[in-house]
Design a protein around this motif. Structure first.
Motif, PDB file in Angstrom:
ATOM      1  N   ALA A  39      84.260  22.640   6.100  1.00 51.83           N
ATOM      2  CA  ALA A  39      83.672  21.428   6.567  1.00 51.83           C
ATOM      3  C   ALA A  39      84.476  21.029   7.713  1.00 51.83           C
ATOM      4  N   CYS A  40      84.070  19.950   8.069  1.00 54.96           N
ATOM      5  CA  CYS A  40      84.853  19.083   9.109  1.00 54.96           C
ATOM      6  C   CYS A  40      84.618  17.481   8.794  1.00 54.96           C
ATOM      7  N   GLY A  41      85.886  17.140   9.297  1.00 57.04           N
ATOM      8  CA  GLY A  41      85.775  15.469   9.382  1.00 57.04           C
ATOM      9  C   GLY A  41      85.773  15.145   7.886  1.00 57.04           C
ATOM     10  N   THR A  42      84.923  14.059   7.701  1.00 55.55           N
ATOM     11  CA  THR A  42      84.766  13.233   6.506  1.00 55.55           C
ATOM     12  C   THR A  42      84.360  14.183   5.316  1.00 55.55           C
ATOM     13  N   SER A  43      83.456  15.220   5.747  1.00 54.20           N
ATOM     14  CA  SER A  43      83.056  16.216   4.759  1.00 54.20           C
ATOM     15  C   SER A  43      83.969  17.197   4.275  1.00 54.20           C
ATOM     16  N   LEU A  44      85.045  17.235   5.249  1.00 56.36           N
ATOM     17  CA  LEU A  44      86.183  18.166   4.633  1.00 56.36           C
ATOM     18  C   LEU A  44      87.021  17.251   3.683  1.00 56.36           C
ATOM     19  N   VAL A  85      80.084  22.123   3.765  1.00 52.32           N
ATOM     20  CA  VAL A  85      79.940  20.625   3.301  1.00 52.32           C
ATOM     21  C   VAL A  85      79.476  20.010   4.730  1.00 52.32           C
ATOM     22  N   SER A  86      78.385  19.561   4.866  1.00 55.50           N
ATOM     23  CA  SER A  86      77.999  18.646   5.883  1.00 55.50           C
ATOM     24  C   SER A  86      76.909  17.952   5.614  1.00 55.50           C
ATOM     25  N   GLN A  87      77.204  16.453   6.277  1.00 58.88           N
ATOM     26  CA  GLN A  87      76.220  15.532   6.328  1.00 58.88           C
ATOM     27  C   GLN A  87      74.880  15.844   7.199  1.00 58.88           C
ATOM     28  N   SER A  88      75.073  16.536   8.360  1.00 56.58           N
ATOM     29  CA  SER A  88      73.967  16.695   9.080  1.00 56.58           C
ATOM     30  C   SER A  88      73.399  18.177   8.891  1.00 56.58           C
ATOM     31  N   GLY A  89      74.038  18.910   8.294  1.00 54.59           N
ATOM     32  CA  GLY A  89      73.669  20.325   8.276  1.00 54.59           C
ATOM     33  C   GLY A  89      73.650  20.947   9.604  1.00 54.59           C
ATOM     34  N   GLU A  90      74.045  20.322  10.618  1.00 56.45           N
ATOM     35  CA  GLU A  90      73.952  20.932  12.088  1.00 56.45           C
ATOM     36  C   GLU A  90      75.483  21.138  12.895  1.00 56.45           C
ATOM     37  N   THR A  91      76.454  20.933  12.050  1.00 53.23           N
ATOM     38  CA  THR A  91      77.856  20.902  12.806  1.00 53.23           C
ATOM     39  C   THR A  91      77.882  22.449  13.088  1.00 53.23           C
ATOM     40  N   ALA A  92      78.250  22.576  14.525  1.00 58.20           N
ATOM     41  CA  ALA A  92      78.277  24.015  15.045  1.00 58.20           C
ATOM     42  C   ALA A  92      79.456  24.788  14.359  1.00 58.20           C
ATOM     43  N   SER A 103      75.006   5.002  10.884  1.00 58.06           N
ATOM     44  CA  SER A 103      76.423   4.745  11.466  1.00 58.06           C
ATOM     45  C   SER A 103      77.103   6.072  11.763  1.00 58.06           C
ATOM     46  N   VAL A 104      77.792   5.969  12.869  1.00 60.31           N
ATOM     47  CA  VAL A 104      78.474   7.479  13.023  1.00 60.31           C
ATOM     48  C   VAL A 104      79.517   7.626  12.277  1.00 60.31           C
ATOM     49  N   ALA A 105      80.333   6.538  11.782  1.00 59.36           N
ATOM     50  CA  ALA A 105      81.198   6.900  10.649  1.00 59.36           C
ATOM     51  C   ALA A 105      80.452   6.853   9.389  1.00 59.36           C
ATOM     52  N   ALA A 106      80.937   8.193   8.748  1.00 59.36           N
ATOM     53  CA  ALA A 106      80.117   8.499   7.385  1.00 59.36           C
ATOM     54  C   ALA A 106      80.730   7.392   6.348  1.00 59.36           C
ATOM     55  N   THR A 107      79.863   6.987   5.451  1.00 59.66           N
ATOM     56  CA  THR A 107      80.181   6.358   4.222  1.00 59.66           C
ATOM     57  C   THR A 107      79.411   6.725   2.882  1.00 59.66           C
ATOM     58  N   LEU A 124      91.034   7.785   8.202  1.00 55.50           N
ATOM     59  CA  LEU A 124      89.975   8.475   9.437  1.00 55.50           C
ATOM     60  C   LEU A 124      88.999   7.275   9.589  1.00 55.50           C
ATOM     61  N   LYS A 125      88.471   6.476   8.642  1.00 57.28           N
ATOM     62  CA  LYS A 125      87.530   5.460   9.029  1.00 57.28           C
ATOM     63  C   LYS A 125      88.005   4.526   9.714  1.00 57.28           C
ATOM     64  N   LEU A 126      89.383   4.046   9.439  1.00 56.33           N
ATOM     65  CA  LEU A 126      90.231   3.248  10.592  1.00 56.33           C
ATOM     66  C   LEU A 126      90.339   3.517  11.954  1.00 56.33           C
ATOM     67  N   LYS A 127      90.590   4.648  12.028  1.00 53.65           N
ATOM     68  CA  LYS A 127      90.889   5.308  13.565  1.00 53.65           C
ATOM     69  C   LYS A 127      89.443   5.374  14.156  1.00 53.65           C
ATOM     70  N   GLU A 128      88.569   5.754  13.480  1.00 54.81           N
ATOM     71  CA  GLU A 128      87.287   6.119  14.010  1.00 54.81           C
ATOM     72  C   GLU A 128      86.660   4.741  14.463  1.00 54.81           C
ATOM     73  N   ILE A 129      86.658   3.706  13.941  1.00 54.90           N
ATOM     74  CA  ILE A 129      85.986   2.370  14.399  1.00 54.90           C
ATOM     75  C   ILE A 129      86.796   1.164  15.069  1.00 54.90           C
TER      76      ILE A 129
HETATM   77  C1  AGP Z   1      82.732  11.026   9.940  1.00 55.65           C
HETATM   78  O1  AGP Z   1      82.826   9.420   9.796  1.00 55.65           O
HETATM   79  C2  AGP Z   1      82.712  11.689  10.940  1.00 55.65           C
HETATM   80  N1  AGP Z   1      81.939  11.032  11.972  1.00 55.65           N
HETATM   81  C3  AGP Z   1      82.814  13.060  11.304  1.00 55.65           C
HETATM   82  O2  AGP Z   1      84.197  13.230  10.904  1.00 55.65           O
HETATM   83  C4  AGP Z   1      82.110  14.072  10.472  1.00 55.65           C
HETATM   84  O3  AGP Z   1      82.349  13.852   9.175  1.00 55.65           O
HETATM   85  C5  AGP Z   1      82.112  15.385  11.109  1.00 55.65           C
HETATM   86  O4  AGP Z   1      81.651  15.381  12.309  1.00 55.65           O
HETATM   87  C6  AGP Z   1      81.457  16.294  10.027  1.00 55.65           C
HETATM   88  O5  AGP Z   1      79.904  16.246  10.297  1.00 55.65           O
HETATM   89  P1  AGP Z   1      79.067  16.701   9.250  1.00 55.65           P
HETATM   90  O6  AGP Z   1      79.450  16.140   8.049  1.00 55.65           O
HETATM   91  O7  AGP Z   1      77.514  16.195   9.702  1.00 55.65           O
HETATM   92  O8  AGP Z   1      79.280  18.274   9.305  1.00 55.65           O
END
Ligand code: AGP
Length: 615
Positions: free
Chosen positions: A305-310, A352-359, A403-407, A491-496
């Protein structure tokens, strides 16, 4: 990250394009543009910066531009070339007859550009995308058929793309195609829409078809030609989109992020609904297809996974190992794909991915699939590329997150991991007593009320945000299962807010980071009752002894904390295992209020994209 909208029909295209782009703004972008066709001429309108700049240009010539009932639009997140007007999409060719919008990266653009320049093409931008415009124009000059020109061009293109293309000599036609970047076609009455994501079209139609890799669609107001890259005709698979337009409204909140934080009690209820029906019933995950034979040979789990999903994945590791005794590795997808990995058919690989599209995550799970692993995807988008390629699916049902910042999607992922771990424990391991699993289930069921309690008493968090908003740096410390909470809070704090915030395991503080502590450094300790409470308390004492400004996030009522901490954020009591799902809420709010106090663009932070569709 980049967004595409297209329209062809009998209505004026311009508002559809601009409204569609507005609903994709959340993806993150730095310039925007549209192409329309008026009196048989392709016209481009572009602007750097916010979409409003493009809207201002368009509104100055609105009566002219609104004559077009065909158009393509784009918001660009710069990859090749600075975020300038010249680099904004759409791009065109020498004769100006072609317009192209593109999401993704053309990897062989340098070679293509050299070749096209030798043939006399003049480039006006630094982008990889402009090569597509010239390439399609040169193919069209020979074939006089736009679909064929696009098909032949894609044979020469390497990389990832979603493309929409118009040509002024081919009236009332849009050709679109994709490879490793999402694109869907919305279907109306004698009209079609194109979009890289559902929000851009949902107010117009709920009927749509998703293109798969290497497929091409040619749209006129009343026809749809759907072919593969070898020119075979395909039958459209029409789906009904699940989204409601209301999801795109702030519903009275100042920002989408605040609205999404407040949606979390209902998100938890939604995730549990149908899956955790009663405490004495097994958890049901209907789209997980791991049968007993597969479970018997399962000896390892790898999560990517990446980012918040990680961070959600890190909590998943902790719970699965604790409840099931199966070793779990977690790795950023971007690292996993560039080393020799040892996943095989006995490994369950979870993406794990919110969008399901993270490359990066798509590439990681595809690599693991090629090695024979069962792929399970935990995602908020059951319509995404990852979900469609998965062997098993855990849809997290958080609803659209703007919102770009995932919650709320993080909350839904974390809850899904509790369910997955209990599901595996009930089927693949008898390590934990049924009574203990039932206690966890009970804690999950009562969690929404505890989140509601935090949301009803935000004043303390607001006051804390105000007090620390001018800090240059921030340290979050925790141990055990809440280390991921510390990372996610930071991460939330630095992102926004753009404050330099870092999460550490509290025990690591004295191995280096303690050198940074002085009277200007806030240290936020996540102190949950349980195994590591006393340990974190001593680490907090160590930080206090170096004059750090101490903040506690705790479910303890211990009055000793009052002497040690300058600010205390108290949350309801909760089992340590479930505590990450509760502890993250005040940290999301703290980040939100600090960013809001500093006047930052909370929903669309600089440089960030909602869905990172390039590696
Ligand atoms: C979360 O606040 C970020 N925008 C970012 O870290 C995100 O979680 C990451 O890019 C992974 O995205 P995804 O869950 O859609 O794969």
């Amino acid at each position: 990250m980049c967004g595409i909208v297209g329209y062809i029909g009998s209505k004026s295209a311009v508002d559809i394009l601009l409204n569609g782009l507005t609903s994709l703004e959340y993806r993150g972008y730095d310039s925007a543009g549209i192409a329309v066709c008026i009196d048989n001429q392709v016209e481009l309108y572009k602007a750097e910066g916010k979409l409003q700049n493009l809207k201002d240009i368009v509104s100055a010539q609105k009566t002219h531009i609104e004559k077009s009932s065909i158009g393509i639009g784009h918001i660009r997140w710069a990859t090749h070339g600075a975020p300038t007007t010249a680099n904004a999409h759409p791009h065109s060719c020498n004769c100006g007859k072609v317009a192209v919008v593109h999401n993704g990266i053309i990897e062989n653009y340098k070679e293509l550009r050299e070749k096209l320049e030798k043939q006399g093409c003049t480039f006006r931008s630094q982008t990889d995308t402009e090569t597509v415009a010239h390439l399609v124009a040169s193919k069209y000059a020979v074939t006089k058929d736009l679909t064929e020109a696009v098909r032949l061009a894609t044979k020469e293109i390497e990389g990832a793309y979603a493309l929409c293309i118009i040509h002024q000599d081919v009236k009332n036609t849009i050709v679109a195609t994709r490879r490793n970047a999402p694109l869907l076609v919305g279907i109306g009455d004698n009209e079609f829409y194109l979009a890289s994501d559902v929000p851009a079209i949902i107010e117009h139609t709920k009927k749509a078809m998703y293109l798969d890799d290497n497929e091409i669609v040619t749209l006129t107001p009343n026809s749809l030609l759907y072919i593969d890259s070898d020119n075979n005709k395909l039958t459209p698979k029409i789906e009904i989109l699940p989204w409601e337009p209301v999801a795109l409204s702030k519903m009275g909140y100042k920002h989408f992020m605040l609205k999404e934080i407040h949606e979390q009690p209902d998100v938890v209820r939604n995730v549990l609904s149908g899956k955790l029906r009663a405490i004495d019933e097994n958890v049901r995950l209907d789209e997980v297809t791991l049968n007993q034979d597969k479970l018997k040979v399962l000896n390892r789990i790898q999560i990517v996974a990446c980012g918040t999903s990680l961070h959600a994945a890190m909590i998943g590791k902790y719970i699965i190992e604790d409840l099931c005794g199966i070793p779990v590795d977690v790795e950023p997808a971007s690292e996993f794909i560039y080393r020799r990995t040892i996943t095989d058919k006995n490994t369950l690989v979870i993406g794990v991915s919110q969008s399901g599209e993270t490359a990066d995550t798509i590439t990681a799970v595809r690599q693991a699939k090629a090695l024979g692993s069962h792929i399970l995807i935990v995602t908020n988008r059951p319509d995404s590329t990852m979900a469609r390629e998965a062997d098993s699916l855990v849809p997290v049902n958080a609803g659209i997150e703007v919102s770009v910042a995932a919650t709320k999607s993080y909350m839904a992922q974390v809850i899904s991991f509790y369910l997955l771990a209990i599901y595996l424990a009930e089927r693949a391991s008898k390590r934990v007593e049924t009574n203990d699993l039932n206690k966890l289930k009970h804690e999950l069921i009562v969690l929404p009320q505890k989140i509601e309690e935090i949301l009803a008493h935000k004043e303390g968090i607001q006051a804390c945000a105000k007090k620390f908003a001018n800090a240059k740096d921030f340290i979050f410390i925790a141990r055990g299962i809440n280390f991921a909470t510390a990372l996610e809070g930071a991460l939330k704090l630095k992102e926004i807010s753009y404050i330099n915030a870092t999460g550490y395991t509290a025990g690591e503080l004295k191995h280096g980071p303690i050198a940074m502590l002085d009277e200007s450094m806030p240290v936020l300790s996540i102190l949950m009752n349980g195994k590591v409470y006393e340990k974190i308390l001593s680490n907090s004492e160590e930080a206090k002894a170096r004059n750090a400004r101490m903040i506690a996030l705790t479910n303890s009522t211990d009055s000793k904390l009052d002497d040690l901490f300058e600010s205390i954020i108290r949350i309801p009591d909760i089992d340590e295992m479930i505590s990450p799902a509760l502890a993250i809420v005040p940290l999301q709010l703290l980040a939100y209020y600090i960013a809001e106090f500093l006047g930052k663009d909370v929903d669309q932070p600089r440089n960030l994209a909602k869905s990172v569709t390039v590696e």
